[in-house]
Each structure stands twice: as C-alpha cells, then as structure tokens.
Design a protein around this motif. Structure first.
Motif, short mmCIF file in Angstrom:
data_model
loop_
_atom_site.label_atom_id
_atom_site.label_comp_id
_atom_site.label_asym_id
_atom_site.label_seq_id
_atom_site.Cartn_x
_atom_site.Cartn_y
_atom_site.Cartn_z
N GLY B 92 0.80 -1.22 0.00
CA GLY B 92 0.00 0.00 0.00
C GLY B 92 0.83 1.27 0.00
N ALA B 93 2.15 1.13 0.20
CA ALA B 93 3.01 2.33 0.23
C ALA B 93 3.18 2.88 -1.18
CB ALA B 93 4.36 1.99 0.84
N ILE B 94 3.53 4.17 -1.23
CA ILE B 94 3.67 4.87 -2.52
C ILE B 94 5.09 5.38 -2.69
CG2 ILE B 94 2.88 6.83 -3.90
CD1 ILE B 94 0.24 6.72 -2.22
N LEU B 95 5.65 5.12 -3.86
CA LEU B 95 6.94 5.70 -4.24
C LEU B 95 6.67 6.84 -5.20
CD1 LEU B 95 10.13 5.28 -4.29
CD2 LEU B 95 9.75 4.08 -6.46
N THR B 96 7.26 7.99 -4.92
CA THR B 96 7.16 9.11 -5.86
C THR B 96 8.52 9.77 -5.96
OG1 THR B 96 5.84 11.04 -6.50
CG2 THR B 96 6.35 10.83 -4.17
N ASP B 97 8.68 10.66 -6.92
CA ASP B 97 9.99 11.30 -7.06
C ASP B 97 9.82 12.73 -7.53
OD1 ASP B 97 9.27 10.52 -9.82
OD2 ASP B 97 11.29 11.24 -10.30
N GLY B 98 10.93 13.47 -7.54
CA GLY B 98 10.91 14.85 -7.98
C GLY B 98 11.88 15.10 -9.12
N GLY B 99 12.27 14.04 -9.80
CA GLY B 99 13.28 14.16 -10.86
C GLY B 99 12.83 15.07 -12.00
N SER B 100 13.78 15.83 -12.55
CA SER B 100 13.47 16.83 -13.58
C SER B 100 13.19 16.24 -14.95
CB SER B 100 14.63 17.81 -13.71
OG SER B 100 14.92 18.39 -12.47
N VAL B 101 13.52 14.96 -15.13
CA VAL B 101 13.22 14.27 -16.38
C VAL B 101 12.31 13.10 -16.03
CG1 VAL B 101 14.19 13.01 -18.35
CG2 VAL B 101 15.44 14.96 -17.36
N LYS B 102 11.32 12.82 -16.84
CA LYS B 102 10.38 11.77 -16.45
C LYS B 102 10.46 10.50 -17.33
CE LYS B 102 9.12 12.05 -13.21
NZ LYS B 102 10.28 12.70 -12.57
#
Ligand SMILES: NC(=O)c1ccc[n+]([C@@H]2O[C@H](COP(=O)([O-])OP(=O)(O)OC[C@H]3O[C@@H](n4cnc5c(N)ncnc54)[C@H](OP(=O)(O)O)[C@@H]3O)[C@@H](O)[C@H]2O)c1
Ligand SMILES: NC(=O)c1ccc[n+]([C@@H]2O[C@H](COP(=O)([O-])OP(=O)(O)OC[C@H]3O[C@@H](n4cnc5c(N)ncnc54)[C@H](OP(=O)(O)O)[C@@H]3O)[C@@H](O)[C@H]2O)c1
Lengths: 287, 287
Positions: B92-102
């Motif tokens: 149920g955990a979520i991984l997210t990121d803030g990277g400038s390229v997707k």
C-alpha cells in the motif's frame, strides 16, 4: 550656493536621461532641468513627475543656456541630435551622452564639436527593461559603474566635471578606451540580450506545437528572459552600431553552444559535468 | 488526528527533498520524516535544522515503514535507489519522485514496482540554484506547479494522495503525459540552462583577452546568468537523460540565433526590430 550643474538639458527624458535628472536633483547638484524630446506626452509626464522643470520644444532652444547637455535617446539618433545641439551650445558648455555603444557615437559626433564646447562620451552601466520618464528613478545609478571614454581631444576639465556628475548620483567612474568599451559591453551586455531574445523566440515558436508552453515557466525562465523585454528600438540601434564586436561575440557563443550540443549528442558525462562546473565557478566568482 | 502521511521517507534531503519535508511539516500533514542519503554530513545538518526527524543509514531500512517514499536525488541515481527501495516497501506504500526528467525515470523504475506498491512519477516546477538541506525551505512550492506523469499502470488512489501532498505545500497539480513533460521542460527549463552555461563559458573565455570582463557586469548579466550557478551533477544527469528533446530544442535555438546573427551581419534594421519586438511581446505576455 554653488551647484555642480546650474542648468542641465536632457534630450530623451526616459529611463536613463530621467534618472540622471532625478539623481542630481536628489543630490541638490543641479539648478534647472530642461527636458527635450520627440513626443509631447512623455515630456509632459516627466514634468508632472518632477523629473524636469521645463519643456523645450526644439533642441536648438533647449540647449542654448545649458551648462551640461545629456543625450539619452537611442544610439542611432545621437549624431543628428548632437548636430542640431552643438552649434547652439554656449562657450564652455559640455555635451555628454549615455549611449550603450561608444565607437560609432564618438566617430560621428567628435568632428562636429566646435571650439569652446566639450564632448565627453559616456555610458552608465545601469538600467532596467522599462522605458520612458515613468520608469526613471533617482537611485538607478547608485553603486553602479559609469564608463567614460574620452579621446585625445577631450578636455580634462570637462572630463572631471562629468566624472563628478556621475559620482554625485552614486556611480563609480571608470575611464576606458572607446574600442575596449565596445568589446566589453558586446560581451557582457549586448551578447546576453541577443541570446535572451533568441531564446524567447525559439521557445515561443515551439509553443505552436505544444500549446501554452510558456505557462509552465517557473521563476527560472521568467528571470532568465527578463532582458528580452527590453525596448526593441534601443536594441536595434545597439545591434546596428556595435556590429563588429557583437558578431565576434555571437560567433564565440555559437562555438561554445555547439561544443555543448555535441557533448549532449554523444552523452559525454564527463565533459558535460566539466562544462557545467566551469560555468558555475565563473558565475559564482561574480556573485 | 489523521495526518495525510503518517511516515515519510525522503531519499536525498537537499533543496527539493528537504523543502517537501518542511512544507508538509508546516502544514501539519506529516507524522515522522526519515532522511536517507549518501553523505552523513548533509543528513546531520538536515536533522539539526529540523528538516528530518531521524536518519536512516540504508535505503532498505529507511523505507521499510514509510507510507510515502520521496526520491529527490540526481536523475541518473533514481533507478538504482528505486531498485534498492521497492522490495522493502510495505504493502500500500507509494513511491514518488521529484526528478526533472520523467521518460527515462519511468522507463527504468516502472518494471521494478512490485504488486501492492504504487509508483507516481512527479516533478515540482520550483527550485533555486542552491543545493543541500541548508537550501531547503517550507514555502518553496507555494504558488508553483507540480507536474505528475502517471502511466496506464498508475493506481488512481495513489495518484490522488500524491496530488494532495503537493496541494498541501501550496502547489497546483497538473497531470501530464510523460513525453509531453519532457518536451515542455526541455524547452522552458533544460534549454535555458544550456544557453546560460554556454553564455557564461563564452564570456568567461573572452576574459582571457580582455581582463576582468565580468567585473563590468551590471545587474543584467548577474540575473541573466543566475541559473548557470546550478549544480553540475544535477544538470549533467538532466542533459544525459532528456537527450532527445533537449537536442531538438538546442537545434531550434541555434536556428533562431543564426537568423539573428545574419540580420546583425547584414545590418537589417527592420528585421532586427521585428525580431526584438516579437520576443518582447511573448515575454511580456508571461509577466
Ligand atoms: N535601458 C538601459 O538599460 C540602458 C542602459 C545604459 C544606456 N542606455 C542607453 O541610453 C539611451 C536611452 O535609453 P533608455 O533606456 O533611457 O530609453 P527610453 O526610456 O526609451 O528613453 C528614450 C527617450 O528618448 C526619446 N527619443 C527617442 N527617439 C528620439 C528622437 N529621435 N529624438 C528625441 N527624442 C527621442 C524618447 O521619447 P518618446 O517617449 O517621445 O519616444 C524617450 O523618452 C539609449 O542610447 C540606450 O542605449 C540604456
Ligand atoms: N533544483 C531544482 O531547481 C530542481 C527542481 C525540480 C526538480 N529537481 C530534481 O530534484 C532532484 C534533487 O535536486 P536538488 O536540487 O534537491 O539537489 P540537491 O539539493 O543537491 O539534493 C540532492 C540530495 O541527494 C543526495 N544524493 C546525491 N546522490 C545521491 C545518491 N547516489 N544516493 C543518495 N543520495 C544522493 C545528496 O546528498 P549528499 O549531500 O550526501 O551528496 C543531496 O542531499 C534532482 O533529481 C533534480 O533533477 C531539482
């Protein structure tokens, strides 16, 4: 009381001309300021705002009693305005200017200067992207530099007075050779403007394919392209009159940009890192 | 009390990661913040500054109890960090990121995501040229946009939670296709950085002939080149991972710059004026 400039005439009461008038007024260094221009509306606004004390409709009349005449119109208009003003200036009076290019201005104006009148070419390294009397403010020149580019013919006393004028409004005066001025400004001011104008047009043209692209621009793009808001007439004149130094710098920039593009194309991690690091180090050194 | 994110793990507690932690803390939307990184010094500084509540030495341990894991390290490091984190994240955990390229990030990470764990790729359009925990501040994301680039596999509930996280720190969330993100950012952020880095290096190289040229730079050059102070590692990674879109934009820019150079060379007053005016109009439209 002995003011530094009993009567100042400003031709072109915009950001640069208006701010010198306001700065000298704030310092109590000027008697009367006469404003001369093209359109009536800007001069009337300047009068309302207290930037000038009086409007003169013709250059010939406006400069007649002035001790100092400051030309602050676009660079290409300076020779014709100087030609109109010089024959009517009183003996001992000084003509100076704030044009962003000095070589072409000096070459065109110096031969017109009659005996008894002095010419001191100058360029305050200060400004914003705004224009007109409305944009002028008294502290524009504070903690800035002003470059004066005297020639062999320039009178030392006149140079000294113009130096004091700029010191009065808070600037450090640097005396420099005309050609050196045009090369340095070509590099640190004229080239960046060409780059900014090109960048905005390139990104703007891409907008046709990817709608509203500029809406996504965060502070970075906005700040970076602020100088692309500068007056097109002013920059047309600079590009036309500092052509050689500017072309040399544009070519130098193209070489660096092409080198970087090649590193991106090849995916050369080491060279990319080195390129960015070198730039960061130069930039941080001038912070 | 029900907080939005009971436990947040931030990998890379720099400007982007640290500011998200601080923003969520300021909003009372997070329970505990665990900081994970590379060097110990930055994490200890982050702890001192109250950016994080606890340091974890290994990604595997630090993410184990987290409800949300935010990756905020340079783009090229994201896949390996995700690979280390994902198998240890709770259901149920979520991984997210803030990277400038997707594009490259999604391509590398999505196949690694196990069942029961969710991945929501993101990119806050906010930043400064500063780095590290020291540079983080709670209001960085206020009145900014955050782009989320979900794929066909992205869980709607997870997307909704990440959207709320960014809203909590003051951002407007925009959902966008991965490729579209990389093209838009290539144009309005990555290209300008390449231009700024090249400009500073070109002018800096000229300095060898004309001494101390950068000393004459007024506010214009300083402001214009601020983004050339950005972290070389971060930008190396962006240039390597958004190569195609970036090359396309660099070529577009080169064409505009070459057109302008040709107008300068020919001294074409009308075209120069038109080029500058067009740019001013686009720029003024986004003021
Ligand atoms: N802006 C900068 O950052 C900066 C910095 C250093 C030096 N300079 C130089 O300073 C000069 C003035 O720039 P600025 O920024 O002050 O521009 P500005 O705010 O547009 O002011 C120029 C003024 O000159 C007047 N003018 C234009 N053409 C004229 C003509 N043919 N005859 C008489 N008046 C005319 C305009 O009057 P109307 O309103 O009637 O058109 C306007 O009031 C330029 O040579 C520029 O290169 C600019
Ligand atoms: N800055 C911006 O304007 C901006 C805007 C939007 C998105 N981004 C993206 O956000 C991410 C972070 O950028 P930032 O500006 O926050 O950079 P930053 O301030 O330098 O922070 C990055 C952090 O990541 C850590 N780190 C670096 N490599 C690592 C590794 N291999 N393993 C673990 N930790 C590592 C660094 O720790 P150490 O101190 O120990 O090296 C540092 O604390 C990047 O992907 C960037 O593209 C940046």
């Amino acid at each position: 009381m002995n003011v530094l400039v009993p009567r100042l005439a400003v031709v072109g009461v915009g950001l640069i001309g208006g701010s010198l008038a306001l700065g000298l007024k704030a310092a109590g260094a000027v008697g009367e300021v006469v404003g001369i221009g093209r359109g009536r509306a800007n001069l009337e606004r300047a009068l309302e705002l207290g930037v000038i004390d009086r409007i003169s409709d013709r250059v010939e009349d406006g400069v007649a009693d002035a001790d100092l005449v400051f030309l602050a119109t676009p660079v290409q208009t300076l020779p014709a305005i100087a030609a109109a003003a010089l024959p009517h200036m009183k003996s001992g009076a000084i003509l100076t200017d704030g044009g962003s290019v000095k070589g072409s201005v000096v070459k065109a104006i110096e031969p017109l200067v009659p005996a008894g009148v002095h010419f001191v070419p100058g360029h305050p390294i200060a400004g914003t992207e705004k224009s007109g009397a409305e944009a002028a403010f008294a502290t524009l020149y504070r903690n800035r530099r002003c470059i004066l580019t005297p020639t062999a013919r320039t009178d030392r006393g006149a140079l000294e007075l113009v130096r004091q004028v700029w010191r009065c409004v808070g600037s450090e005066v640097v005396v420099m050779d005309v050609q050196k001025h045009d090369r340095i400004l070509g590099a640190i001011s004229h080239l960046p403007h060409m780059v900014a104008y090109s960048l905005v047009n390139a990104v703007g043209s891409y907008d046709r394919y990817e709608e509203n692209i500029l809406e996504y621009s965060a502070g970075g793009f906005r700040d970076f392209t602020r100088i692309a808001s500068s007056d097109p007439t002013m920059w047309r004149d600079i590009a036309l009159t500092n052509r050689e130094a500017l072309l040399e710098m544009m070519e130098l920039f193209e070489r660096f940009f092409a080198e970087l593009k090649e590193d991106v194309r090849r995916g050369d991690a080491e060279r990319l890192f080195e390129f960015f690091l070198r730039s960061k180090q130069s930039r941080d050194a001038i912070l």
